[in-house]
Design a protein around this motif. Structure first.
Motif, PDB file in Angstrom:
ATOM      1  N   ILE A   3       0.853  -1.182   0.000  1.00 50.38           N
ATOM      2  CA  ILE A   3       0.000   0.000   0.000  1.00 50.38           C
ATOM      3  C   ILE A   3       0.892   1.235   0.000  1.00 50.38           C
ATOM      4  N   PHE A   4       0.690   2.124  -0.984  1.00 46.54           N
ATOM      5  CA  PHE A   4       1.371   3.412  -1.031  1.00 46.54           C
ATOM      6  C   PHE A   4       0.351   4.483  -0.679  1.00 46.54           C
ATOM      7  N   THR A   5       0.809   5.577  -0.102  1.00 46.13           N
ATOM      8  CA  THR A   5      -0.095   6.668   0.251  1.00 46.13           C
ATOM      9  C   THR A   5       0.090   7.821  -0.714  1.00 46.13           C
ATOM     10  N   CYS A   6      -0.939   8.075  -1.502  1.00 47.50           N
ATOM     11  CA  CYS A   6      -0.954   9.250  -2.368  1.00 47.50           C
ATOM     12  C   CYS A   6      -1.239  10.463  -1.480  1.00 47.50           C
ATOM     13  N   PRO A   7      -0.459  11.539  -1.571  1.00 49.53           N
ATOM     14  CA  PRO A   7      -0.716  12.699  -0.730  1.00 49.53           C
ATOM     15  C   PRO A   7      -2.046  13.382  -1.057  1.00 49.53           C
ATOM     16  N   PHE A   8      -2.674  13.025  -2.173  1.00 52.10           N
ATOM     17  CA  PHE A   8      -3.930  13.637  -2.587  1.00 52.10           C
ATOM     18  C   PHE A   8      -5.134  12.725  -2.348  1.00 52.10           C
ATOM     19  N   CYS A   9      -4.933  11.396  -2.462  1.00 51.20           N
ATOM     20  CA  CYS A   9      -6.053  10.449  -2.387  1.00 51.20           C
ATOM     21  C   CYS A   9      -5.996   9.498  -1.190  1.00 51.20           C
ATOM     22  N   ALA A  63      -3.566  11.327 -11.521  1.00 52.87           N
ATOM     23  CA  ALA A  63      -2.537  11.896 -12.400  1.00 52.87           C
ATOM     24  C   ALA A  63      -1.657  12.925 -11.700  1.00 52.87           C
ATOM     25  N   GLU A  64      -1.447  12.757 -10.409  1.00 55.31           N
ATOM     26  CA  GLU A  64      -0.605  13.674  -9.643  1.00 55.31           C
ATOM     27  C   GLU A  64       0.777  13.068  -9.424  1.00 55.31           C
ATOM     28  N   LEU A  65       1.792  13.896  -9.553  1.00 57.42           N
ATOM     29  CA  LEU A  65       3.153  13.504  -9.237  1.00 57.42           C
ATOM     30  C   LEU A  65       3.450  13.850  -7.789  1.00 57.42           C
ATOM     31  N   PHE A  66       4.238  13.011  -7.128  1.00 59.78           N
ATOM     32  CA  PHE A  66       4.604  13.275  -5.744  1.00 59.78           C
ATOM     33  C   PHE A  66       5.956  12.661  -5.445  1.00 59.78           C
ATOM     34  N   LEU A  67       6.559  13.095  -4.364  1.00 56.91           N
ATOM     35  CA  LEU A  67       7.852  12.588  -3.925  1.00 56.91           C
ATOM     36  C   LEU A  67       7.632  11.494  -2.895  1.00 56.91           C
ATOM     37  N   MET A  68       8.274  10.352  -3.102  1.00 66.24           N
ATOM     38  CA  MET A  68       8.182   9.259  -2.142  1.00 66.24           C
ATOM     39  C   MET A  68       9.564   9.013  -1.553  1.00 66.24           C
ATOM     40  N   GLU A  69       9.638   8.952  -0.240  1.00 61.82           N
ATOM     41  CA  GLU A  69      10.861   8.561   0.451  1.00 61.82           C
ATOM     42  C   GLU A  69      10.650   7.130   0.906  1.00 61.82           C
ATOM     43  N   ARG A  70      11.533   6.230   0.438  1.00 63.74           N
ATOM     44  CA  ARG A  70      11.372   4.822   0.765  1.00 63.74           C
ATOM     45  C   ARG A  70      12.724   4.138   0.836  1.00 63.74           C
ATOM     46  N   ASP A  71      12.738   2.950   1.390  1.00 68.21           N
ATOM     47  CA  ASP A  71      13.939   2.134   1.437  1.00 68.21           C
ATOM     48  C   ASP A  71      13.874   1.177   0.259  1.00 68.21           C
ATOM     49  N   SER A  72      14.848   1.239  -0.624  1.00 69.32           N
ATOM     50  CA  SER A  72      14.819   0.416  -1.832  1.00 69.32           C
ATOM     51  C   SER A  72      15.134  -1.054  -1.574  1.00 69.32           C
ATOM     52  N   VAL A  73      15.590  -1.379  -0.372  1.00 64.65           N
ATOM     53  CA  VAL A  73      15.879  -2.767  -0.026  1.00 64.65           C
ATOM     54  C   VAL A  73      14.673  -3.394   0.669  1.00 64.65           C
ATOM     55  N   THR A  74      14.165  -2.746   1.704  1.00 59.72           N
ATOM     56  CA  THR A  74      13.048  -3.304   2.473  1.00 59.72           C
ATOM     57  C   THR A  74      11.686  -2.908   1.912  1.00 59.72           C
ATOM     58  N   MET A  75      11.648  -1.916   1.029  1.00 63.29           N
ATOM     59  CA  MET A  75      10.430  -1.360   0.431  1.00 63.29           C
ATOM     60  C   MET A  75       9.569  -0.582   1.438  1.00 63.29           C
ATOM     61  N   GLU A  76      10.102  -0.309   2.619  1.00 61.04           N
ATOM     62  CA  GLU A  76       9.367   0.489   3.593  1.00 61.04           C
ATOM     63  C   GLU A  76       9.241   1.918   3.080  1.00 61.04           C
ATOM     64  N   VAL A  77       8.017   2.468   3.122  1.00 60.50           N
ATOM     65  CA  VAL A  77       7.773   3.848   2.715  1.00 60.50           C
ATOM     66  C   VAL A  77       7.792   4.715   3.969  1.00 60.50           C
ATOM     67  N   TYR A  78       8.672   5.730   3.951  1.00 53.15           N
ATOM     68  CA  TYR A  78       8.797   6.625   5.103  1.00 53.15           C
ATOM     69  C   TYR A  78       7.833   7.803   5.016  1.00 53.15           C
ATOM     70  N   ALA A  79       7.675   8.359   3.817  1.00 49.52           N
ATOM     71  CA  ALA A  79       6.815   9.536   3.658  1.00 49.52           C
ATOM     72  C   ALA A  79       6.522   9.771   2.183  1.00 49.52           C
ATOM     73  N   THR A  80       5.433  10.485   1.928  1.00 49.43           N
ATOM     74  CA  THR A  80       5.119  10.975   0.587  1.00 49.43           C
ATOM     75  C   THR A  80       4.806  12.454   0.706  1.00 49.43           C
ATOM     76  N   HIS A  81       5.215  13.223  -0.321  1.00 46.91           N
ATOM     77  CA  HIS A  81       5.039  14.669  -0.317  1.00 46.91           C
ATOM     78  C   HIS A  81       4.538  15.129  -1.683  1.00 46.91           C
ATOM     79  N   PRO A  82       3.549  16.000  -1.724  1.00 52.62           N
ATOM     80  CA  PRO A  82       3.086  16.520  -3.016  1.00 52.62           C
ATOM     81  C   PRO A  82       4.186  17.349  -3.679  1.00 52.62           C
ATOM     82  N   LEU A  83       4.221  17.356  -5.000  1.00 52.46           N
ATOM     83  CA  LEU A  83       5.184  18.180  -5.729  1.00 52.46           C
ATOM     84  C   LEU A  83       4.596  19.525  -6.133  1.00 52.46           C
ATOM     85  N   ARG A  84       3.305  19.679  -6.049  1.00 58.58           N
ATOM     86  CA  ARG A  84       2.689  20.982  -6.358  1.00 58.58           C
ATOM     87  C   ARG A  84       2.127  21.588  -5.090  1.00 58.58           C
ATOM     88  N   LYS A  85       2.010  22.871  -5.112  1.00 62.42           N
ATOM     89  CA  LYS A  85       1.418  23.565  -3.970  1.00 62.42           C
ATOM     90  C   LYS A  85      -0.092  23.454  -4.054  1.00 62.42           C
TER      91      LYS A  85
END
Length: 88
Positions: A3-9, A63-85
């Motif tokens: 499960i990923f968290t979209c900052p908009f949805c 259709a929104e772009l966002f920044l995801m901070e994650r661990d590429s080994v464990t696949m743990e998602v730390y945070a998601t941030h919108p790219l637009r204001k």
């Protein structure tokens, strides 16, 4: 399934998302001549870092772009941030 968290949805199935790019990758300056090698490196070369990474993702349904901070080994998602204001 992840499960990923979209900052908009909000939280959504990983199949709704598409990897767009590494965060911080600088596009070549197109005001002058750009060699084929420079374009190829920009388009195709990836750092593919292990561990904590910052990546640009798209949530396909909204259709929104966002920044995801994650661990590429464990696949743990730390945070998601919108790219637009947010609209004011």
């Amino acid at each position: 399934m992840q499960i990923f968290t979209c900052p908009f949805c909000g939280p959504r199935d990983e199949r709704e998302f598409h990897f767009a790019a590494e965060a911080g990758k600088t596009r070549p300056d197109t005001t002058g001549e750009v060699s084929a090698e420079t374009w190829a490196a920009y388009l195709h070369a990836q750092r593919n870092d292990k561990g904590r990474t910052r990546e640009v993702w798209m949530h396909l349904p909204c259709a929104e772009l966002f920044l995801m901070e994650r661990d590429s080994v464990t696949m743990e998602v730390y945070a998601t941030h919108p790219l637009r204001k947010a609209p004011q």
